[in-house]
Design a protein around this motif. Structure first.
Motif, PDB file in Angstrom:
ATOM      1  N   GLN A   1       0.814  -1.202   0.000  1.00 23.76           N
ATOM      2  CA  GLN A   1       0.000   0.000   0.000  1.00 23.76           C
ATOM      3  C   GLN A   1       0.859   1.269   0.000  1.00 23.76           C
ATOM      4  OE1 GLN A   1      -3.164  -0.171  -0.420  1.00 23.76           O
ATOM      5  NE2 GLN A   1      -3.665   1.994  -0.236  1.00 23.76           N
ATOM      6  N   THR A   2       2.001   1.212   0.696  1.00 22.48           N
ATOM      7  CA  THR A   2       2.915   2.359   0.702  1.00 22.48           C
ATOM      8  C   THR A   2       3.446   2.644  -0.693  1.00 22.48           C
ATOM      9  OG1 THR A   2       3.565   1.841   2.973  1.00 22.48           O
ATOM     10  CG2 THR A   2       5.035   3.267   1.707  1.00 22.48           C
ATOM     11  N   LEU A   3       3.850   1.587  -1.390  1.00 18.59           N
ATOM     12  CA  LEU A   3       4.373   1.757  -2.743  1.00 18.59           C
ATOM     13  C   LEU A   3       3.282   2.223  -3.702  1.00 18.59           C
ATOM     14  CD1 LEU A   3       6.971   1.488  -4.321  1.00 18.59           C
ATOM     15  CD2 LEU A   3       6.373  -0.882  -4.832  1.00 18.59           C
ATOM     16  N   VAL A   4       2.074   1.712  -3.528  1.00 16.34           N
ATOM     17  CA  VAL A   4       0.966   2.121  -4.391  1.00 16.34           C
ATOM     18  C   VAL A   4       0.667   3.613  -4.226  1.00 16.34           C
ATOM     19  CG1 VAL A   4      -1.532   1.892  -4.715  1.00 16.34           C
ATOM     20  CG2 VAL A   4      -0.093  -0.154  -4.590  1.00 16.34           C
ATOM     21  N   ARG A   5       0.666   4.078  -2.994  1.00 21.90           N
ATOM     22  CA  ARG A   5       0.409   5.505  -2.753  1.00 21.90           C
ATOM     23  C   ARG A   5       1.497   6.389  -3.352  1.00 21.90           C
ATOM     24  NH1 ARG A   5      -1.558   4.959   3.579  1.00 21.90           N
ATOM     25  NH2 ARG A   5      -3.657   4.166   3.114  1.00 21.90           N
ATOM     26  N   LEU A   6       2.751   5.950  -3.218  1.00 24.36           N
ATOM     27  CA  LEU A   6       3.838   6.717  -3.827  1.00 24.36           C
ATOM     28  C   LEU A   6       3.692   6.751  -5.343  1.00 24.36           C
ATOM     29  CD1 LEU A   6       6.869   5.473  -1.673  1.00 24.36           C
ATOM     30  CD2 LEU A   6       5.824   7.733  -1.632  1.00 24.36           C
ATOM     31  N   ARG A   7       3.215   5.645  -5.909  1.00 28.93           N
ATOM     32  CA  ARG A   7       3.032   5.601  -7.363  1.00 28.93           C
ATOM     33  C   ARG A   7       1.902   6.528  -7.807  1.00 28.93           C
ATOM     34  NH1 ARG A   7       3.168  -0.203  -9.915  1.00 28.93           N
ATOM     35  NH2 ARG A   7       5.385  -0.361 -10.341  1.00 28.93           N
ATOM     36  N   TRP A   8       0.825   6.583  -7.022  1.00 25.72           N
ATOM     37  CA  TRP A   8      -0.249   7.514  -7.383  1.00 25.72           C
ATOM     38  C   TRP A   8       0.263   8.950  -7.344  1.00 25.72           C
ATOM     39  CZ3 TRP A   8      -3.729   5.910 -10.259  1.00 25.72           C
ATOM     40  CH2 TRP A   8      -4.434   4.719 -10.052  1.00 25.72           C
ATOM     41  N   LEU A   9       1.126   9.226  -6.401  1.00 20.72           N
ATOM     42  CA  LEU A   9       1.738  10.555  -6.346  1.00 20.72           C
ATOM     43  C   LEU A   9       2.570  10.820  -7.599  1.00 20.72           C
ATOM     44  CD1 LEU A   9       2.185  13.102  -4.619  1.00 20.72           C
ATOM     45  CD2 LEU A   9       4.159  11.954  -3.598  1.00 20.72           C
ATOM     46  N   ALA A  10       3.300   9.778  -8.047  1.00 14.75           N
ATOM     47  CA  ALA A  10       4.095   9.923  -9.270  1.00 14.75           C
ATOM     48  C   ALA A  10       3.196  10.117 -10.487  1.00 14.75           C
ATOM     49  CB  ALA A  10       4.978   8.690  -9.457  1.00 14.75           C
ATOM     50  N   VAL A  11       2.103   9.343 -10.556  1.00 16.00           N
ATOM     51  CA  VAL A  11       1.168   9.488 -11.671  1.00 16.00           C
ATOM     52  C   VAL A  11       0.592  10.908 -11.697  1.00 16.00           C
ATOM     53  CG1 VAL A  11      -1.099   8.774 -12.547  1.00 16.00           C
ATOM     54  CG2 VAL A  11       0.566   7.055 -11.820  1.00 16.00           C
ATOM     55  N   GLY A  12       0.198  11.426 -10.542  1.00 13.64           N
ATOM     56  CA  GLY A  12      -0.334  12.777 -10.482  1.00 13.64           C
ATOM     57  C   GLY A  12       0.687  13.821 -10.887  1.00 13.64           C
ATOM     58  N   GLY A  13       1.913  13.689 -10.379  1.00  8.83           N
ATOM     59  CA  GLY A  13       2.952  14.657 -10.727  1.00  8.83           C
ATOM     60  C   GLY A  13       3.304  14.634 -12.198  1.00  8.83           C
ATOM     61  N   GLN A  14       3.432  13.421 -12.774  1.00  8.06           N
ATOM     62  CA  GLN A  14       3.745  13.323 -14.200  1.00  8.06           C
ATOM     63  C   GLN A  14       2.617  13.882 -15.058  1.00  8.06           C
ATOM     64  OE1 GLN A  14       4.663   9.192 -14.892  1.00  8.06           O
ATOM     65  NE2 GLN A  14       6.430   9.207 -13.494  1.00  8.06           N
ATOM     66  N   SER A  15       1.377  13.609 -14.657  1.00  9.80           N
ATOM     67  CA  SER A  15       0.236  14.113 -15.427  1.00  9.80           C
ATOM     68  C   SER A  15       0.193  15.637 -15.408  1.00  9.80           C
ATOM     69  CB  SER A  15      -1.072  13.547 -14.861  1.00  9.80           C
ATOM     70  OG  SER A  15      -1.074  12.132 -14.912  1.00  9.80           O
TER      71      SER A  15
ATOM     72  N   LEU B   1      -2.818  -3.844  -8.866  1.00  6.51           N
ATOM     73  CA  LEU B   1      -2.255  -4.231  -7.567  1.00  6.51           C
ATOM     74  C   LEU B   1      -3.233  -3.951  -6.432  1.00  6.51           C
ATOM     75  CD1 LEU B   1       1.414  -2.907  -7.971  1.00  6.51           C
ATOM     76  CD2 LEU B   1       0.642  -5.291  -8.053  1.00  6.51           C
ATOM     77  N   THR B   2      -3.968  -2.849  -6.527  1.00  5.49           N
ATOM     78  CA  THR B   2      -4.938  -2.504  -5.484  1.00  5.49           C
ATOM     79  C   THR B   2      -6.065  -3.529  -5.426  1.00  5.49           C
ATOM     80  OG1 THR B   2      -4.437  -0.159  -5.774  1.00  5.49           O
ATOM     81  CG2 THR B   2      -6.472  -0.709  -4.627  1.00  5.49           C
ATOM     82  N   ILE B   3      -6.518  -3.993  -6.591  1.00  5.87           N
ATOM     83  CA  ILE B   3      -7.607  -4.976  -6.638  1.00  5.87           C
ATOM     84  C   ILE B   3      -7.112  -6.371  -6.250  1.00  5.87           C
ATOM     85  CG2 ILE B   3      -9.265  -6.120  -8.168  1.00  5.87           C
ATOM     86  CD1 ILE B   3      -9.386  -3.519  -9.788  1.00  5.87           C
ATOM     87  N   ARG B   4      -5.925  -6.705  -6.708  1.00  8.31           N
ATOM     88  CA  ARG B   4      -5.420  -8.078  -6.532  1.00  8.31           C
ATOM     89  C   ARG B   4      -4.971  -8.378  -5.114  1.00  8.31           C
ATOM     90  NH1 ARG B   4      -3.950 -12.247  -5.389  1.00  8.31           N
ATOM     91  NH2 ARG B   4      -2.914 -13.889  -6.584  1.00  8.31           N
TER      92      ARG B   4
END
Length: 430
Positions: free
Chosen positions: A20-34, A67-70
């Protein structure tokens, strides 16, 4: 009182990363890149491979959704799984930077982020391999044929020397940040494990000191049924005492029930008669209790008392002090050649215990770090003893009791433990 040790590899394996920690960091990356792509393409209106950038960002978002669903939020990643996910993050970011200017892109230093995360939570070999991949990615960015998105008709050309400087800056920053994060995380893990072991040792010592109270409680609980058995045995003896078939057995039952009553009586009175004696401990008795287990190892233990026993402090039994001094004395016996000297001093202001051995003393590099977890060697390389977690626990427990410790050489190793007298004397404490 053996010295406790813990393998550093176990510490590394215990620093698992929560998904969950890695997923949250990735959402932050997705938001920043977007946001970066939208601002560049729509607000600044710079020419940008918008489709390719969108596909790369969408791939990261879709993987996050999968990953969130699985997996459940509490799922913890194994080291290979964490390495694979961080490697994918590194590859995605490298590809995105490659098509948007390479090293001329001001976001190029973000390549060090996956390496830093790995250094803080994963085994060292995996982090090293990921760092190598990051260096390869930074090198590839230096040869990107795609220009940095800029105003139409203008192309920013970075000189080769400046490109080399940026490459070196990113690589060195990645190496330094990863190493620094690894050391800080490792020391935090070591300290956490060591403090946990300290609590377990202190809990064990307290449990041992409470055994007499448990025995008295058990004796109290057994008293009532045993009294009933004794009454029944008396009645049976009165009725069957002269019976040749059962008389001998009845007499035996009566005598054994009386014996059980005597044993329980002694256990019951143990706590009330000697509780104060066991709870309060003169300084000389405390030192003798510490020294007694170590007299049978072929090393002479000398006791030097500087002060009158009539004026010595009498304090509450403290399991932490007993364990701490015992561990220091054990280490001194392990490294001594022939003798260990224990010097006890007490004045109206302070209480001091000094433990000296006639060994080789502390090596200079160890002396500066003494008391840290997992400092495991002195001068004597072949000794079975150590100066690792056990000494850290001893130092921590003694400092919790209010003591100040000093480690020095002269000529062997010398450890001084000093308390304000008010902390060691119940009369002053009141």
């Amino acid at each position: 009182m053996a010295t406790m040790t813990l393998d550093h590899n176990e510490l590394n394996s215990n620093r698992s990363l929560r998904l969950q920690t890695l997923v949250r960091l990735r959402w932050l990356a997705v938001g920043g890149q977007s946001v970066a792509v939208i601002v560049t393409a729509l607000w600044l209106q710079f020419p940008l491979p918008l489709v390719s950038c969108s596909l790369l960002i969408a791939s990261l978002a879709l993987l996050n959704v999968f990953l969130t669903i699985r997996f459940p939020p509490t799922h913890r990643l194994t080291a290979p799984a964490a390495f694979a996910l961080l490697g994918l993050d590194l590859a995605q970011l490298t590809a995105l930077l490659f098509i948007t200017g390479g090293l001329t892109n001001p976001f190029a230093p973000l390549l060090c982020v996956p390496v830093i995360i790995s250094s803080a939570s994963q085994p060292k070999p995996h982090s090293i391999v990921l760092a190598v991949f990051a260096v390869i990615g930074v090198t590839a960015l230096a040869f990107s044929p795609f220009p940095l998105p800029w105003y139409p008709g203008t192309v920013l050309l970075m000189p080769r020397v400046l490109t080399a400087g940026v490459w070196f800056a990113i690589v060195s920053m990645t190496a330094f940040a990863a190493f620094y994060t690894y050391r800080v995380s490792l020391e935090a893990s070591e300290l956490s494990e060591a403090l946990t072991a300290t609590e377990l040792v202190l809990q064990r010592e307290k449990h041992l000191s409470q055994l007499d109270g448990l025995a008295a409680a058990a004796a109290h609980e057994l008293g009532t049924p045993l009294a009933t058995i004794t009454v029944v045995a008396k009645e049976m003896e009165r009725e069957l005492g002269d019976d040749p078939r059962f008389g001998e057995d009845v007499h035996l039952l009566r005598s054994q029930s009386e014996r059980c009553r005597d044993i329980l009586k002694r256990l019951t009175t143990l706590s009330s008669e000697s509780e104060e004696h066991m709870r309060l401990l003169p300084l000389s008795s405390l030192i003798e209790e510490v020294m007694a287990p170590h007299r049978e190892f072929g090393i002479q233990i000398k006791l030097v008392e500087k002060g009158d026993r009539g004026s010595e402090p009498v304090g509450n039994r403290n399991a932490g002090i007993l364990y701490g001094l015992g561990n220091l004395l054990e280490n001194a016996v392990d490294y001594a050649r022939e003798a260990v000297t224990v010097t006890v001093e007490h004045t109206t202001e302070r209480v001091k215990v000094t433990i000296e051995d006639d060994g080789d003393g502390f090596s200079p590099d160890i002396l500066a770090r003494i008391g840290e977890p997992y400092v495991t060697r002195r001068q004597k390389e072949d000794s079975a003893g150590g100066l690792g977690l056990g000494l850290f626990i001893a130092k921590t427990l003694l400092e919790r009791s209010g003591a100040r410790l000093r480690f020095e050489n002269g000529p062997g190793a010398r450890v001084s433990v000093e308390w304000p007298r008010a902390l060691m004397d119940t009369k002053l404490a009141k």
